[in-house]
Design a protein around this motif. Structure first.
Motif, PDB file in Angstrom:
ATOM      1  N   ALA A   1       0.762  -1.096   0.064  1.00 31.48           N
ATOM      2  CA  ALA A   1      -0.034   0.059  -0.194  1.00 31.48           C
ATOM      3  C   ALA A   1       0.754   1.254  -0.024  1.00 31.48           C
TER       4      ALA A   1
ATOM      5  N   LYS B   1       1.222   4.199  -2.900  1.00 36.41           N
ATOM      6  CA  LYS B   1       0.730   5.408  -2.615  1.00 36.41           C
ATOM      7  C   LYS B   1       2.137   6.160  -3.240  1.00 36.41           C
TER       8      LYS B   1
ATOM      9  N   LEU C   1       4.458  11.220   3.273  1.00 41.90           N
ATOM     10  CA  LEU C   1       4.275  10.021   3.296  1.00 41.90           C
ATOM     11  C   LEU C   1       5.203   9.364   4.361  1.00 41.90           C
TER      12      LEU C   1
ATOM     13  N   SER D   1       2.994  16.286  -1.800  1.00 37.27           N
ATOM     14  CA  SER D   1       2.506  15.291  -0.532  1.00 37.27           C
ATOM     15  C   SER D   1       3.754  14.632   0.322  1.00 37.27           C
TER      16      SER D   1
END
Length: 350
Positions: free
Chosen positions: A85, A89, A102, A100
């Motif tokens: 996952a 992403k 993460l 973004s």
């Protein structure tokens, strides 16, 4: 693990890209090279987002040399087994091209891993096309360690609270069975809760890393001493022994019950009586064993009680179980004695 050897085409291309950075972005690249935050640039025009620039802070964080990372795909440095996952992403962030952040698990050259928050920003050309990605790293290792420690503390706290509530519930239940007089019920429950509280206070001062046996006994017997009297009813002797938190709580309650009985019925119920508390550590069959003796002297004649009260059941069953040991109560005519024996570890004693 990355392979070291002759420079790849990707590495040569990456080194050329760095020179282009310096010419096009000048002061920004210089600042990026010298900042303490780990940073890399990747080539968004090639599959895998190969790294085309890595500053010294990134190299220090990961342990790699510069020529070991230039030209490598960004995700090749991520820890093996990274969650699909997270990888999906990351690919989506690179594909969309927007800013973004993460959390990822990254690998160091020595094989160790660390968690990092990465912040990804696209770098666009004059036509608005994404040509590179600028990625900065914040090492979350300490944060993750503190989080794990906090979770451990919370689990331990929940365990302690449950044990404490179970102890209080047992106190109340047993006390109600023994008497129906409201004042006696209140007095018995309050005194036992205060005894438990004193042990908790002692452990809190030690950050729940255990306590010295002498301090445990002194705290438990403090309410039974008369500050105005010049005579000391308790004689306490023994070597330095450090107890774990579980034993601290059990013995705190045990000595409270013994002292309560001594005041009501035993050596401390009149004038001239005293209590001797002593202990020794012995080696038995290769293991260390703590032997504690409570001995009452010069009190009224003692006889075996007709029934077992809360204190007796607490000592012979509850304390023995908590300590994984034995408790032997004897009602001799010359005074009550209580022998408590349980195993201890070498590093708890000096």
């Amino acid at each position: 693990m990355l392979k070291i050897g002759k420079k790849s085409k990707g590495q040569i291309t990456a080194e050329g890209e760095v020179e282009g950075f310096r010419e096009d972005l000048g002061p920004f690249v210089v600042a990026t090279e010298t900042t303490r935050m780990a940073m890399v640039f990747t080539n968004a025009r090639e599959a895998g987002e190969p790294i085309i620039f890595a500053n010294d802070s990134f190299l220090a964080l990961t342990g790699y040399e510069r020529d070991e990372v230039l030209g490598q795909g960004f995700d090749t440095l991520m820890a093996r087994g990274s969650a699909p996952a997270v990888l999906a992403k990351l690919a989506a962030i690179f594909s969309v091209g927007g800013d973004s952040d993460l959390e990822v698990c990254y690998s160091r050259k020595d094989g160790s891993v660390f968690w990092a928050a990465i912040f990804i920003s696209p770098v666009r050309d004059d036509h608005g096309q994404v040509v590179q990605h600028f990625i900065s790293f914040v090492d979350l290792s300490r944060h993750k360690q503190e989080l794990a420690r906090s979770r451990m503390f919370i689990d331990e706290l929940n365990h302690r609270v449950k044990n404490t509530l179970a102890t209080v519930q047992s106190m109340v239940s047993q006390t109600l069975r023994q008497t129906s007089h409201p004042e006696l019920i209140r007095e018995a429950i309050e005194s036992r809760i205060f005894a438990l509280s004193r042990s908790h206070d002692l452990l809190s001062r030690e950050s729940w890393n255990g306590a010295e046996l002498h301090d445990v006994i002194a705290a438990a017997l403090a309410p039974f001493r008369n500050p105005s009297s010049q005579r000391e009813p308790f004689v306490i002797t023994g070597q330095k022994v450090r107890l774990p938190s579980k034993a601290t709580l059990a013995l705190g309650m045990a000595f409270h019950e013994l002292a309560t009985n001594a005041v009501k019925h035993g050596a401390l119920s009149g004038v001239g009586g005293s209590v001797l508390v002593s202990w020794v550590v012995k080696r038995t069959s290769g293991d260390l064993e703590l032997n504690i003796l409570w001995q009452e002297k010069d009190g009224p004649a003692v006889s075996l009680p007709s029934r077992s009260g809360f204190g007796t059941r607490l000592l012979e069953h509850g304390v023995a179980h908590e300590l994984d040991g034995t408790v032997v109560l004897q009602y001799r005519e010359d005074g009550v004695s209580c022998a408590i024996t349980f195993p201890v570890l070498d590093d708890r004693n000096e």
